[in-house]
Design a protein around this motif. Structure first.
Motif, PDB file in Angstrom:
ATOM      1  N   SER A  76       0.837  -1.207   0.000  1.00 54.01           N
ATOM      2  CA  SER A  76       0.000   0.000   0.000  1.00 54.01           C
ATOM      3  C   SER A  76       0.867   1.250   0.000  1.00 54.01           C
ATOM      4  N   SER A  77       1.975   1.185   0.745  1.00 51.88           N
ATOM      5  CA  SER A  77       2.858   2.352   0.819  1.00 51.88           C
ATOM      6  C   SER A  77       3.506   2.642  -0.531  1.00 51.88           C
ATOM      7  N   LYS A  78       3.836   1.567  -1.227  1.00 46.39           N
ATOM      8  CA  LYS A  78       4.434   1.761  -2.548  1.00 46.39           C
ATOM      9  C   LYS A  78       3.446   2.414  -3.505  1.00 46.39           C
ATOM     10  N   LEU A  79       2.230   2.004  -3.447  1.00 45.29           N
ATOM     11  CA  LEU A  79       1.218   2.573  -4.332  1.00 45.29           C
ATOM     12  C   LEU A  79       0.938   4.029  -3.987  1.00 45.29           C
ATOM     13  N   GLU A  80       1.095   4.386  -2.744  1.00 49.35           N
ATOM     14  CA  GLU A  80       0.805   5.754  -2.303  1.00 49.35           C
ATOM     15  C   GLU A  80       2.032   6.657  -2.435  1.00 49.35           C
ATOM     16  N   ASN A 119       4.786   6.893  -0.674  1.00 48.88           N
ATOM     17  CA  ASN A 119       5.208   7.507   0.586  1.00 48.88           C
ATOM     18  C   ASN A 119       6.725   7.755   0.562  1.00 48.88           C
ATOM     19  N   ASN A 120       7.178   8.488   1.564  1.00 50.86           N
ATOM     20  CA  ASN A 120       8.604   8.823   1.580  1.00 50.86           C
ATOM     21  C   ASN A 120       9.429   7.541   1.741  1.00 50.86           C
ATOM     22  N   PRO A 121      10.631   7.563   1.215  1.00 53.58           N
ATOM     23  CA  PRO A 121      11.503   6.364   1.223  1.00 53.58           C
ATOM     24  C   PRO A 121      11.770   5.846   2.626  1.00 53.58           C
ATOM     25  N   GLU A 122      11.844   6.730   3.588  1.00 56.84           N
ATOM     26  CA  GLU A 122      12.162   6.270   4.950  1.00 56.84           C
ATOM     27  C   GLU A 122      11.029   5.420   5.516  1.00 56.84           C
ATOM     28  N   ALA A 123       9.804   5.819   5.257  1.00 53.83           N
ATOM     29  CA  ALA A 123       8.659   5.044   5.746  1.00 53.83           C
ATOM     30  C   ALA A 123       8.592   3.702   5.041  1.00 53.83           C
ATOM     31  N   GLN A 124       8.873   3.733   3.723  1.00 57.09           N
ATOM     32  CA  GLN A 124       8.845   2.475   2.992  1.00 57.09           C
ATOM     33  C   GLN A 124       9.933   1.520   3.485  1.00 57.09           C
ATOM     34  N   LYS A 125      11.064   2.068   3.866  1.00 55.47           N
ATOM     35  CA  LYS A 125      12.149   1.233   4.356  1.00 55.47           C
ATOM     36  C   LYS A 125      11.760   0.547   5.658  1.00 55.47           C
ATOM     37  N   LYS A 126      11.095   1.298   6.536  1.00 55.55           N
ATOM     38  CA  LYS A 126      10.666   0.710   7.811  1.00 55.55           C
ATOM     39  C   LYS A 126       9.659  -0.433   7.595  1.00 55.55           C
TER      40      LYS A 126
END
Length: 440
Positions: free
Chosen positions: A173-177, A179-186
């Motif tokens: 879901s984060s990838k589709l939205e 989101n910032n790279p740091e959130a996606q990394k977490k």
């Protein structure tokens, strides 16, 4: 996968091998004791039925024997009728023997076997029940412990899979939205961590299943041994019940009993012996045209007979014991004596009637024209009797009564079978002697 697992659990949940399901085998021990009580109650109830049937047969036979004895049936057919009552009495005795066998021999067998097979504990319950419970619990304990570990590992594995699936969904879901790279990394790190946890719990789950599989054969062997032990215990009870019920059958089945067959052979012989022609000949000889008869014959006049006596009057005179004495006098002397006697009788009647009536039980009846007015008072003892049948007097000097009426018999039966008696209302007269029975 989860649906399939749940389906398998549902199918096997009633299996003997499931934890705790051995309790049904343990309960069978208690059920065996209860079944012994039920069997004894069953035999008790059947014994009461046998006794009740025997009692009713006896009462029926007694009542109908009396009725037939007092009734008009006669001869060989009467004996055949009586044979039915004899059959009932003998069959009643046989059913009382059945009752005695059920409450004696059969019940004692069950009671003694139950006492030997089941031993009560001070704390309640039976020793055998506790032994079965302990045996199954001991045999199942190691496997149940491993099974519990498997369940724990399975739950942990399933929870890890659930967490991993949730983390993966969030990452996508984060990838589709965007989101910032740091959130996606977490989120990616979370997924990796969950995957590692799934790997660990899967290994633990698999290992727990392997350990359970290792102890399963021993578990099955131990449970089989305990189960077989109590199978043998139950086998003894089932065999005992079978043998006992066969014994009960022998007691209930009267057909092979020689006494029973003899009863019906005797009954058939008696019934076959009934002969209508023989009975008709007997009745003809005793109550019909075959009876002897004093036919009227010409009789010369005698001074002993001052009047013509009817058959009943002759019988009455005989009953009272009165005889006429011959008088060897001339005709003139006889006439004088008769006149003198008549005059004396009139005087005595006028002077002493009240005294004679006080001591004469027939005084009131004589005053009303009773046919016994010429007879002297009888000093014979009166006997109470009861009428067996209805009788309608055919002549003036005969009594009329109904079956069951009570009257007093006065004197003994004469040669022609008649007696003198007095009804409760004071009426005195003759009646057939065989129409009554003594009450004393």
């Amino acid at each position: 996968m989860s649906d399939l697992t749940d389906s398998l659990v549902d199918v096997s949940s009633d299996s003997f091998w499931e934890v705790g399901n051995y309790k049904r085998a343990v309960k069978r021990v208690d059920d065996g004791n209860r079944l012994c009580n039920d069997l004894m109650n069953c035999l008790h109830e059947r014994a009461r039925i046998e006794k009740s049937y025997a009692t009713q047969l006896t009462e029926w036979a007694k009542r109908w024997r009396q009725l037939v004895e007092k009734g008009p049936q006669y001869g060989t057919v009467e004996r055949a009728w009586f044979a039915l009552m004899t059959e009932a009495e003998k069959v009643s005795d046989l059913h009382m023997e059945v009752k005695a066998a059920l409450t004696g021999e059969d019940l004692e067998k069950v009671k003694n076997w139950q006492k030997d097979a089941y031993h009560k504990q001070m704390i309640g319950g039976f020793k055998e029940t506790k032994e079965a419970e302990d045996g199954f619990r001991k045999a199942q304990k190691p496997w149940a412990k491993k099974l519990k570990e498997v369940d724990v590992m399975k739950k942990a594995y399933h929870n890890a899979c659930k967490e991993e699936k949730t983390a993966t969904s969030r990452e996508n879901s984060s990838k589709l939205e965007n989101n910032n790279p740091e959130a996606q990394k977490k989120l990616q790190e979370k997924v990796e961590k969950c995957q590692q946890e799934v790997q660990k719990t899967q290994e633990r789950y698999s290992k727990a299943l392997e350990e359970l599989d290792k102890v399963t054969p021993q578990y099955m062997e131990n449970m089989e041994q305990v189960f077989e032990q109590w199978q043998q215990f139950e086998d003894k009870r089932l065999r005992f019940f079978r043998e006992l019920l066969l014994g009960v059958k022998q007691h209930l089945d009267l057909s092979p009993n020689h006494k029973y067959s003899t009863v019906y052979h005797t009954l058939e012989d008696t019934l076959q012996a009934a002969d209508a022609q023989e009975d008709l000949r007997w009745f003809r000889s005793n109550h019909g045209p075959g009876m002897p008869m004093n036919w009227p014959q010409f009789e010369e006049w005698s001074m002993d007979l001052n009047r013509t006596l009817s058959r009943r009057e002759t019988m009455r005179k005989h009953t009272d014991g009165v005889t006429l004495t011959g008088i060897s006098q001339t005709t003139e002397q006889t006439s004088k004596a008769s006149s003198s006697s008549s005059a004396g009788t009139v005087e005595k009647t006028a002077a002493d009637r009240s005294d004679e009536e006080a001591g004469n039980p027939f005084a009131s009846a004589n005053a009303n024209g009773n046919p016994f007015e010429d007879e002297p008072s009888s000093a014979e003892v009166c006997v109470p009797v009861r009428a067996l049948y209805d009788y309608d007097g055919q002549e003036q000097d005969e009594l009329t009564f109904k079956a069951g009426d009570q009257l007093m018999k006065m004197g003994e039966e004469d040669e022609q079978g008649w007696c003198k008696g007095r009804l409760s209302d004071g009426t005195v007269g003759l009646y057939p002697a065989n129409y009554v029975e003594d009450l004393e």
